[in-house]
Structure formats: structure tokens, C-alpha cells
Design a protein around this motif. Structure first.
Motif, mmCIF file in Angstrom:
data_model
loop_
_atom_site.group_PDB
_atom_site.id
_atom_site.type_symbol
_atom_site.label_atom_id
_atom_site.label_comp_id
_atom_site.label_asym_id
_atom_site.label_seq_id
_atom_site.Cartn_x
_atom_site.Cartn_y
_atom_site.Cartn_z
ATOM 1 N N THR A 1 0.949 -1.128 -0.035
ATOM 2 C CA THR A 1 -0.028 0.081 -0.095
ATOM 3 C C THR A 1 0.825 1.103 0.011
ATOM 4 O OG1 THR A 1 -1.874 -1.125 1.051
ATOM 5 C CG2 THR A 1 -1.586 1.293 1.557
ATOM 6 N N ASP A 2 0.583 2.080 -1.034
ATOM 7 C CA ASP A 2 1.392 3.360 -0.975
ATOM 8 C C ASP A 2 0.035 4.407 -1.425
ATOM 9 O OD1 ASP A 2 2.711 5.542 -1.366
ATOM 10 O OD2 ASP A 2 4.301 4.753 -2.466
ATOM 11 N N LEU A 3 -0.484 5.030 -0.742
ATOM 12 C CA LEU A 3 -1.854 5.627 -0.812
ATOM 13 C C LEU A 3 -2.109 7.068 -0.195
ATOM 14 C CD1 LEU A 3 -4.527 4.916 -2.466
ATOM 15 C CD2 LEU A 3 -5.512 4.570 -0.247
ATOM 16 N N THR A 4 -2.236 7.852 -1.027
ATOM 17 C CA THR A 4 -2.593 9.236 -0.291
ATOM 18 C C THR A 4 -3.734 9.618 -0.660
ATOM 19 O OG1 THR A 4 -0.131 10.087 -0.805
ATOM 20 C CG2 THR A 4 -1.980 11.722 -0.576
ATOM 21 N N VAL A 5 -4.526 10.033 0.544
ATOM 22 C CA VAL A 5 -6.092 10.308 0.603
ATOM 23 C C VAL A 5 -6.158 11.771 1.070
ATOM 24 C CG1 VAL A 5 -8.532 9.720 1.698
ATOM 25 C CG2 VAL A 5 -6.802 8.048 1.205
ATOM 26 N N GLU A 6 -6.515 12.678 -0.035
ATOM 27 C CA GLU A 6 -6.886 13.890 0.406
ATOM 28 C C GLU A 6 -8.087 13.959 1.209
ATOM 29 O OE1 GLU A 6 -7.455 18.104 -2.030
ATOM 30 O OE2 GLU A 6 -6.398 16.540 -3.153
ATOM 31 N N LEU A 7 -8.227 14.777 2.126
ATOM 32 C CA LEU A 7 -9.560 15.016 2.851
ATOM 33 C C LEU A 7 -10.198 16.227 2.273
ATOM 34 C CD1 LEU A 7 -7.975 14.177 6.354
ATOM 35 C CD2 LEU A 7 -9.208 12.696 4.482
ATOM 36 N N TYR B 1 -6.377 -5.650 -4.649
ATOM 37 C CA TYR B 1 -5.841 -4.447 -4.808
ATOM 38 C C TYR B 1 -6.787 -3.527 -5.424
ATOM 39 C CZ TYR B 1 -3.628 -4.874 -9.302
ATOM 40 O OH TYR B 1 -3.251 -5.307 -10.602
ATOM 41 N N LEU B 2 -6.698 -2.049 -5.160
ATOM 42 C CA LEU B 2 -7.134 -1.107 -6.163
ATOM 43 C C LEU B 2 -6.057 -0.090 -6.305
ATOM 44 C CD1 LEU B 2 -10.706 -0.483 -4.188
ATOM 45 C CD2 LEU B 2 -10.401 -2.128 -5.860
ATOM 46 N N ASP B 3 -6.234 0.427 -7.537
ATOM 47 C CA ASP B 3 -5.504 1.698 -8.016
ATOM 48 C C ASP B 3 -6.417 2.880 -8.169
ATOM 49 O OD1 ASP B 3 -3.196 0.254 -7.807
ATOM 50 O OD2 ASP B 3 -3.238 -0.209 -10.121
ATOM 51 N N PHE B 4 -6.035 3.896 -7.710
ATOM 52 C CA PHE B 4 -6.654 5.312 -7.748
ATOM 53 C C PHE B 4 -5.994 6.230 -8.562
ATOM 54 C CE2 PHE B 4 -8.519 3.104 -4.242
ATOM 55 C CZ PHE B 4 -10.064 3.531 -3.871
ATOM 56 N N LYS B 5 -6.367 7.135 -9.370
ATOM 57 C CA LYS B 5 -5.864 8.350 -9.897
ATOM 58 C C LYS B 5 -6.859 9.374 -9.833
ATOM 59 C CE LYS B 5 -3.582 10.278 -13.974
ATOM 60 N NZ LYS B 5 -3.143 10.025 -15.357
ATOM 61 N N ASP B 6 -6.738 10.702 -9.232
ATOM 62 C CA ASP B 6 -7.535 11.591 -8.971
ATOM 63 C C ASP B 6 -8.779 11.355 -8.329
ATOM 64 O OD1 ASP B 6 -5.751 13.315 -10.221
ATOM 65 O OD2 ASP B 6 -6.482 12.924 -12.281
ATOM 66 N N GLN C 1 -4.820 9.074 -4.577
ATOM 67 C CA GLN C 1 -3.907 8.909 -5.529
ATOM 68 C C GLN C 1 -3.141 7.481 -4.949
ATOM 69 O OE1 GLN C 1 -3.910 10.712 -8.249
ATOM 70 N NE2 GLN C 1 -4.749 12.589 -7.416
ATOM 71 N N GLY C 2 -2.687 6.570 -5.930
ATOM 72 C CA GLY C 2 -1.863 5.344 -5.598
ATOM 73 C C GLY C 2 -2.572 4.135 -5.374
#
Length: 412
Positions: free
Chosen positions: A218-224, A282-287, A262-263
């Protein structure tokens, strides 16, 4: 087996602390027929608490499975108008809800996933006008669970049925803080205070984003979302009644900004969805949007979840639970999200809760979406926490704060 006194304690806790039915209020209980003995206790406790009316809506997962096996998709997806009118009538009366779970993990594994998806979409569309009532805490609602032999054998496959059931009862009662020699109502008062302390601490930091990493990949950035609010434990309904939506609960949770994730994130526990168990995914996120995904088991079910509607491709919740929390330390995989999500940091695909945004419960859907809140007909949690999870928070004024170190809070 579990004594009547213990069951009575649990029923009183569910009705008076979970749903917290008010004098003269209607209580709607949704329950499996397998839990009838406990449901009757809850009805008794509700009347003793002053409920003006109690409606029980019965469910039977085995009959539901038979319906999926033998009825056409068109028949199953035809939602009877009386069912919609019943829900409307309850909400018009400003009811509260109590859901009593006992689902067997993986029961629907051999049922056509596309049929289930079509029927679920039909149901969610039919009842969509009423979902805001619970999502925005207009009225109280709560979920509790009752062990069954079928569920217990999935959790403790090495044991015989009765021994497995006894072990699952021990684990469930421990997680909801019910024992022979305690007052669970007082225990929950203390527990709610502890959870609120964590929420106040997180709210004081005003994080702009959270960065999650662990050895699983896991390498994920979650903007709040700006003006987000961390919540956990008990919640006030709009009628002023304080209730506990989930029993058990160990989480502090808030609202992501819809377009800010993202990530990659790896799930660390199986996910029960539509009666099927999704594993090793797993899930990949972009924007903010899921752009790729994979699962070793039930890939098609994961696809159905992600593609349920446009909002199911985005996050609606991020929740923090320390690895040393009681349910995590039990080492038990419950194969039930109500419990497993409270043993692990988790994310939710789908709808956001309006009360995770300042003044959110006073806003219309369009206002919420304009600010970056996610809307969907579903809300589905999945677990990604671990004993080596590290979380770095970035505040709106640019400070970097270590929130988690090796799976637990690094701030106090």
C-alpha cells in the motif's frame, strides 16, 4: 451456551444504546428468522423503553438464495410498491432502525453475480429516496450481530458446530463489551468518550491529506475534504437522540475529497459483498477514481462492486483503527464487515456521510457534491490496516505529522 441474562443485557444495549429508541417513537427491526429469540427480547426492551410502535421485518437468507436460484431476474428486480410504501410510512413517522445481522459468509458464492448485481441496483434505486434518513442521521439507526452455527463454522472451521458457536458468541460479546459481571451501558459511555477524544485530536490537526504505507505494498495518499469532521462512536441524530450506529465500533472516520486519492491500496482482510467473499485484492486510484483492480478470488464480484454506479468508483470514507484495538488483538477473522472493519484501518467505496463535513447535514445533495463529497447508492467498507501501517498527515498549513507508526497512533 449464552445465558438469558446475558442475552437480555445485549438486547437492552442494542435497543437503548444502539438505536436509543425514544418515548413514543417507532422502532423498525430488520432481523433474520434465525435470530427470532433475540429479536423478541429486543421488542420487549423497546416497549419497556417507551417505544410507541415496533415493526419487525423478517428475512431468511436461505429462502433468499433459493429465490435467486429459481426466479427470473425480472421477477426479483420487480420491487413491490407496498415495500416502498412501508419504508416511506416508517420514515414519515420519524422511526429509528435496528438491524440484527447473522449472515453466513460466502453463502451466495454459487449464485449468478450479474443477477445479484441487477437486483441490488433495482432495490437501491427503489429505496434511494429514503437512504438520506440514515446516511445523514436524520433518525437513529444501529447494527448488531447474532452468531449462528453456519457463521461460526466459517470463522472456526477446525471446531465442531456447537463449540464453534460458543467461541463465536464469546468473541461477539467481548467485542460489544457485554459480560456477566459488568454494566455494558456504562462500558459504552466510557468507550464513546475514548473514541471522541481521538476524534477531537484528529480534528485539531486539520489534515489536508493522509499518506498510507506498509509492507503489503500500500502506497496511497487520501486527500481530505476541507472542513471535514472526524467522528466515531456515538452520534447525535437530528432529533437530538444520541445513538451508536455500529456495535462494535473502534473507528475514527472522516470524509475524503472525492477527486483527491492517488496510489495503490492492498486489502488485508477478505471482503464479504453480496454473499460472496472477495480475497487478496488491490485497487489503483488516480484523481480519486479506481482505475485498475485485481482479486485472486471473486474478481467478478469486485468488478460488480466498483462498477455499481459512478460513485462506487470513488471513496466515501477513510477510517483509522489502531492495530492494538481489542478486536484486532483477538486475532479472529470474523468474515463479517461489521467486526472486521473494526479490527483494521479501512476505506469505503461509495457514499459519504454528510455529518463528516461541517454543516453537511444541512446541505442538499448538490451542495455536498459541489464541495467534493461523493454520492453513490452504496457504501462498502474494505480493510487495509496492518501491524506495520505508517500514516503521515499533511496539515493545511503544510506541517508533516506522523499519525500512525507500526500500526498504532503515534499522536496523543
Amino acid at each position: 451456551m449464552v445465558s438469558q441474562d446475558i442475552l437480555r443485557k445485549y438486547a437492552r444495549l442494542a435497543v437503548c444504546v444502539g438505536a436509543n429508541v425514544q418515548k413514543g417513537q417507532m422502532l423498525v427491526i430488520s432481523s433474520s428468522v434465525d435470530c427470532a429469540y433475540f429479536t423478541r427480547m429486543c421488542v420487549e426492551e423497546a416497549y419497556q423503553a417507551g417505544a410507541g410502535e415496533v415493526l419487525v421485518v423478517w428475512e431468511d437468507e436461505k429462502i433468499t438464495k433459493m429465490a435467486f436460484q429459481h426466479e427470473s431476474t425480472e421477477t426479483l428486480a420487480n420491487i413491490a410498491p407496498w415495500r416502498i410504501e412501508q419504508r416511506k410510512n416508517c420514515i414519515d413517522k420519524k422511526c429509528c432502525f435496528l438491524y440484527i445481522e447473522s449472515a453466513t459468509p460466502g453463502l451466495m458464492a454459487d449464485v449468478d453475480g450479474q443477477k445479484m448485481q441487477t437486483v441490488r441496483i433495482a432495490k437501491e434505486t427503489a429505496f434511494e429516496p429514503f437512504e438520506y434518513y440514515t446516511m445523514a442521521n436524520v433518525g437513529q439507526w444501529s447494527i448488531v450481530a447474532i452468531p449462528t452455527v453456519e457463521w461460526a463454522k466459517k470463522v472456526f472451521p477446525e471446531m465442531g458446530g456447537e463449540k464453534a458457536l460458543e467461541s463465536l458468541w464469546d468473541a461477539v460479546l467481548s467485542s460489544v463489551r457485554v459480560s456477566a459481571d459488568n454494566d455494558p451501558v456504562e462500558e459504552w459511555k466510557k468507550h464513546n468518550q475514548d473514541l471522541m477524544r481521538h476524534c477531537r485530536m484528529l480534528n485539531d490537526f486539520r489534515f489536508q491529506s493522509l499518506h498510507f504505507t506498509n509492507a503489503a505494498g500500500t502506497d496511497l495518499t487520501v486527500e481530505l475534504i476541507p472542513n471535514h469532521i472526524w467522528a466515531g462512536g456515538c452520534s447525535p441524530a437530528q432529533n437530538g437522540a444520541v445513538f451508536n450506529p455500529n456495535m462494535p465500533t473502534e473507528e475514527a472516520f472522516t470524509m475524503p475529497y472525492k477527486f483527491g486519492t492517488q496510489g495503490r491500496v492492498y486489502a488485508t482482510k477478505p471482503l464479504s459483498y453480496q454473499g460472496k467473499m472477495i480475497e487478496d485484492f488491490y485497487l489503483d486510484f488516480k484523481d480519486g477514481k479506481v482505475t485498475d483492480f485485481s482479486a485472486k478470488k471473486e474478481q467478478e464480484t469486485l468488478k460488480n462492486l466498483i462498477e455499481f454506479d459512478e460513485g462506487s468508483r470513488y471513496l466515501g470514507e477513510v477510517a483509522l483503527i489502531p492495530y492494538d484495538s481489542p478486536i484486532s488483538q483477538s486475532g479472529i477473522l470474523f468474515r463479517n464487515t461489521l467486526f472486521d472493519e473494526n479490527a483494521s484501518c479501512h476505506l469505503a467505496l461509495g457514499a459519504s456521510y454528510p455529518d463528516n463535513l461541517k454543516n453537511g447535514t444541512e446541505m442538499k445533495r448538490e451542495e455536498l457534491e459541489k464541495l467534493g463529497s461523493n454520492y453513490s447508492k452504496i457504501h462498502c467498507d474494505f480493510m487495509f490496516g496492518s501491524d506495520d501501517m505508517n500514516i503521515t498527515g499533511t496539515t493545511f498549513d503544510g506541517r508533516k505529522i506522523q499519525v500512525f507508526k507500526d500500526g498504532n497512533f503515534a499522536i496523543d
